[in-house]
Design a protein around this motif. Structure first.
Motif, PDB file in Angstrom:
ATOM      1  N   PRO A  89      32.259  58.470 -15.274  1.00  0.00           N
ATOM      2  CA  PRO A  89      33.110  59.141 -14.230  1.00  0.00           C
ATOM      3  C   PRO A  89      32.003  59.782 -13.228  1.00  0.00           C
ATOM      4  O   PRO A  89      32.193  60.787 -12.993  1.00  0.00           O
ATOM      5  N   THR A  90      31.043  58.865 -12.554  1.00  0.00           N
ATOM      6  CA  THR A  90      30.197  59.602 -11.461  1.00  0.00           C
ATOM      7  C   THR A  90      29.971  58.490 -10.480  1.00  0.00           C
ATOM      8  O   THR A  90      30.458  57.462 -10.600  1.00  0.00           O
ATOM      9  N   GLU A  91      29.267  58.813  -9.329  1.00  0.00           N
ATOM     10  CA  GLU A  91      29.446  57.946  -8.107  1.00  0.00           C
ATOM     11  C   GLU A  91      27.867  56.972  -8.566  1.00  0.00           C
ATOM     12  O   GLU A  91      27.076  57.466  -9.219  1.00  0.00           O
ATOM     13  N   LEU A  92      27.875  55.962  -7.710  1.00  0.00           N
ATOM     14  CA  LEU A  92      26.794  55.138  -7.834  1.00  0.00           C
ATOM     15  C   LEU A  92      25.574  55.767  -7.198  1.00  0.00           C
ATOM     16  O   LEU A  92      25.620  56.378  -6.313  1.00  0.00           O
ATOM     17  N   GLY A  93      24.505  55.473  -7.603  1.00  0.00           N
ATOM     18  CA  GLY A  93      23.063  55.776  -7.295  1.00  0.00           C
ATOM     19  C   GLY A  93      22.927  57.287  -7.890  1.00  0.00           C
ATOM     20  O   GLY A  93      21.619  57.826  -7.438  1.00  0.00           O
ATOM     21  N   LYS A  94      23.708  57.787  -8.631  1.00  0.00           N
ATOM     22  CA  LYS A  94      23.740  59.527  -8.898  1.00  0.00           C
ATOM     23  C   LYS A  94      22.664  59.279 -10.226  1.00  0.00           C
ATOM     24  O   LYS A  94      22.726  58.140 -11.007  1.00  0.00           O
ATOM     25  N   GLU A  95      21.915  60.213 -10.475  1.00  0.00           N
ATOM     26  CA  GLU A  95      20.904  60.421 -11.543  1.00  0.00           C
ATOM     27  C   GLU A  95      21.799  61.139 -12.676  1.00  0.00           C
ATOM     28  O   GLU A  95      22.536  61.967 -12.400  1.00  0.00           O
ATOM     29  N   ILE A  96      21.322  60.554 -13.808  1.00  0.00           N
ATOM     30  CA  ILE A  96      21.896  61.099 -15.140  1.00  0.00           C
ATOM     31  C   ILE A  96      20.935  61.704 -16.053  1.00  0.00           C
ATOM     32  O   ILE A  96      20.035  60.852 -16.314  1.00  0.00           O
ATOM     33  N   GLY A 122      18.216  58.680 -16.231  1.00  0.00           N
ATOM     34  CA  GLY A 122      18.643  57.472 -15.604  1.00  0.00           C
ATOM     35  C   GLY A 122      19.464  57.454 -14.202  1.00  0.00           C
ATOM     36  O   GLY A 122      19.556  58.505 -13.906  1.00  0.00           O
ATOM     37  N   LYS A 123      19.653  56.187 -14.039  1.00  0.00           N
ATOM     38  CA  LYS A 123      20.287  56.172 -12.428  1.00  0.00           C
ATOM     39  C   LYS A 123      21.440  55.206 -12.679  1.00  0.00           C
ATOM     40  O   LYS A 123      21.315  53.887 -13.570  1.00  0.00           O
ATOM     41  N   ILE A 124      22.598  55.357 -12.222  1.00  0.00           N
ATOM     42  CA  ILE A 124      23.747  54.503 -12.206  1.00  0.00           C
ATOM     43  C   ILE A 124      23.721  53.569 -11.403  1.00  0.00           C
ATOM     44  O   ILE A 124      23.522  53.740 -10.128  1.00  0.00           O
ATOM     45  N   LEU A 125      23.761  52.240 -11.687  1.00  0.00           N
ATOM     46  CA  LEU A 125      23.489  51.118 -10.809  1.00  0.00           C
ATOM     47  C   LEU A 125      24.817  50.710 -10.377  1.00  0.00           C
ATOM     48  O   LEU A 125      25.073  50.349  -9.151  1.00  0.00           O
ATOM     49  N   GLU A 126      25.878  50.379 -11.237  1.00  0.00           N
ATOM     50  CA  GLU A 126      27.239  49.931 -10.728  1.00  0.00           C
ATOM     51  C   GLU A 126      28.093  50.204 -12.006  1.00  0.00           C
ATOM     52  O   GLU A 126      27.882  50.311 -12.991  1.00  0.00           O
ATOM     53  N   HIS A 127      29.300  49.998 -11.703  1.00  0.00           N
ATOM     54  CA  HIS A 127      30.556  50.201 -12.371  1.00  0.00           C
ATOM     55  C   HIS A 127      31.098  48.601 -12.599  1.00  0.00           C
ATOM     56  O   HIS A 127      31.349  48.082 -11.521  1.00  0.00           O
ATOM     57  N   LEU A 128      31.274  48.213 -13.829  1.00  0.00           N
ATOM     58  CA  LEU A 128      31.793  46.868 -13.934  1.00  0.00           C
ATOM     59  C   LEU A 128      32.875  46.744 -15.142  1.00  0.00           C
ATOM     60  O   LEU A 128      33.024  47.879 -15.844  1.00  0.00           O
ATOM     61  N   ARG A 129      33.415  45.450 -15.283  1.00  0.00           N
ATOM     62  CA  ARG A 129      34.228  45.342 -16.385  1.00  0.00           C
ATOM     63  C   ARG A 129      33.618  44.303 -17.406  1.00  0.00           C
ATOM     64  O   ARG A 129      32.901  43.589 -17.105  1.00  0.00           O
ATOM     65  N   GLY A 130      33.862  44.674 -18.848  1.00  0.00           N
ATOM     66  CA  GLY A 130      33.106  43.800 -19.822  1.00  0.00           C
ATOM     67  C   GLY A 130      34.088  42.582 -19.913  1.00  0.00           C
ATOM     68  O   GLY A 130      34.924  42.239 -19.270  1.00  0.00           O
ATOM     69  N   ARG A 159      26.875  50.537 -15.769  1.00  0.00           N
ATOM     70  CA  ARG A 159      25.349  50.031 -15.951  1.00  0.00           C
ATOM     71  C   ARG A 159      24.386  51.312 -15.422  1.00  0.00           C
ATOM     72  O   ARG A 159      24.443  51.557 -14.204  1.00  0.00           O
ATOM     73  N   VAL A 160      23.715  51.469 -16.437  1.00  0.00           N
ATOM     74  CA  VAL A 160      22.754  52.508 -16.114  1.00  0.00           C
ATOM     75  C   VAL A 160      21.217  51.922 -16.307  1.00  0.00           C
ATOM     76  O   VAL A 160      20.756  51.497 -17.337  1.00  0.00           O
ATOM     77  N   LEU A 161      20.356  52.143 -15.497  1.00  0.00           N
ATOM     78  CA  LEU A 161      18.953  51.805 -15.473  1.00  0.00           C
ATOM     79  C   LEU A 161      18.142  53.114 -15.792  1.00  0.00           C
ATOM     80  O   LEU A 161      18.412  54.211 -15.555  1.00  0.00           O
ATOM     81  N   ILE A 162      17.320  53.038 -17.053  1.00  0.00           N
ATOM     82  CA  ILE A 162      16.540  53.953 -17.754  1.00  0.00           C
ATOM     83  C   ILE A 162      15.359  54.114 -16.785  1.00  0.00           C
ATOM     84  O   ILE A 162      14.527  53.294 -16.995  1.00  0.00           O
ATOM     85  N   GLU A 163      15.138  55.145 -16.381  1.00  0.00           N
ATOM     86  CA  GLU A 163      14.125  55.500 -15.588  1.00  0.00           C
ATOM     87  C   GLU A 163      12.698  56.145 -16.336  1.00  0.00           C
ATOM     88  O   GLU A 163      11.535  55.622 -16.324  1.00  0.00           O
ATOM     89  N   GLU A 164      12.924  57.185 -17.071  1.00  0.00           N
ATOM     90  CA  GLU A 164      11.796  57.703 -18.023  1.00  0.00           C
ATOM     91  C   GLU A 164      12.578  58.334 -19.360  1.00  0.00           C
ATOM     92  O   GLU A 164      13.449  58.990 -19.231  1.00  0.00           O
ATOM     93  N   ILE A 165      11.331  58.601 -20.110  1.00  0.00           N
ATOM     94  CA  ILE A 165      11.889  59.276 -21.312  1.00  0.00           C
ATOM     95  C   ILE A 165      10.895  60.587 -21.417  1.00  0.00           C
ATOM     96  O   ILE A 165       9.522  60.225 -21.409  1.00  0.00           O
ATOM     97  N   LYS A 166      11.233  61.493 -21.157  1.00  0.00           N
ATOM     98  CA  LYS A 166      10.372  62.957 -20.925  1.00  0.00           C
ATOM     99  C   LYS A 166      10.466  63.647 -21.961  1.00  0.00           C
ATOM    100  O   LYS A 166      11.386  64.173 -22.672  1.00  0.00           O
ATOM    101  N   THR A 167       9.329  64.103 -22.405  1.00  0.00           N
ATOM    102  CA  THR A 167       9.237  65.313 -23.445  1.00  0.00           C
ATOM    103  C   THR A 167       8.888  66.601 -23.150  1.00  0.00           C
ATOM    104  O   THR A 167       7.785  66.236 -22.192  1.00  0.00           O
TER     105      THR A 167
END
Length: 105
Positions: A27-34, A62-70, A96-104
């Motif tokens: 439950p977050t807005e579109l385009g927001k970083e998670i 990650g970045k939220i791209l869109e909310h959809l239904r399966g 739908r979440v786009l993974i931007e980076e895996i950070k250590t």
């Protein structure tokens, strides 16, 4: 090849950078970083780190791209010899979440 295994919404996903994944509704807005911080395993070019149960030094951005239904799933219940039948459809709410980076750290 760098990948991580992440726990989100009670399920585990094999995550790679630059790809998108469908999770249960976040439950977050579109385009927001998670930030996903429940990382169970990290493979960094052959160097494997395993958490007990999680890795505190690894975060996934990650970045939220869109909310959809399966896709629709049919649930059909029937009791034999009783003439009772129940047909019901279900569509899961997804994010739908786009993974931007895996950070250590």
């Amino acid at each position: 090849m760098k990948y991580a295994i992440v726990e989100i919404s009670g399920r585990q996903f094999w995550i790679e950078t630059g790809k998108y994944y469908d999770f249960n509704r976040i439950p977050t807005e579109l385009g927001k970083e998670i930030t996903l911080n429940r990382v169970l395993l990290l493979n960094n070019e052959g160097e494997i780190l395993i958490g007990k149960p999680y890795l505190e030094s690894v975060t996934v951005k990650g970045k939220i791209l869109e909310h959809l239904r399966g896709r629709k799933t049919l649930v059909y219940k029937m009791r034999p010899k009783k003439k009772t039948r129940k047909k019901q459809g279900h569509r899961q709410e997804l994010t739908r979440v786009l993974i931007e980076e895996i950070k250590t750290n």
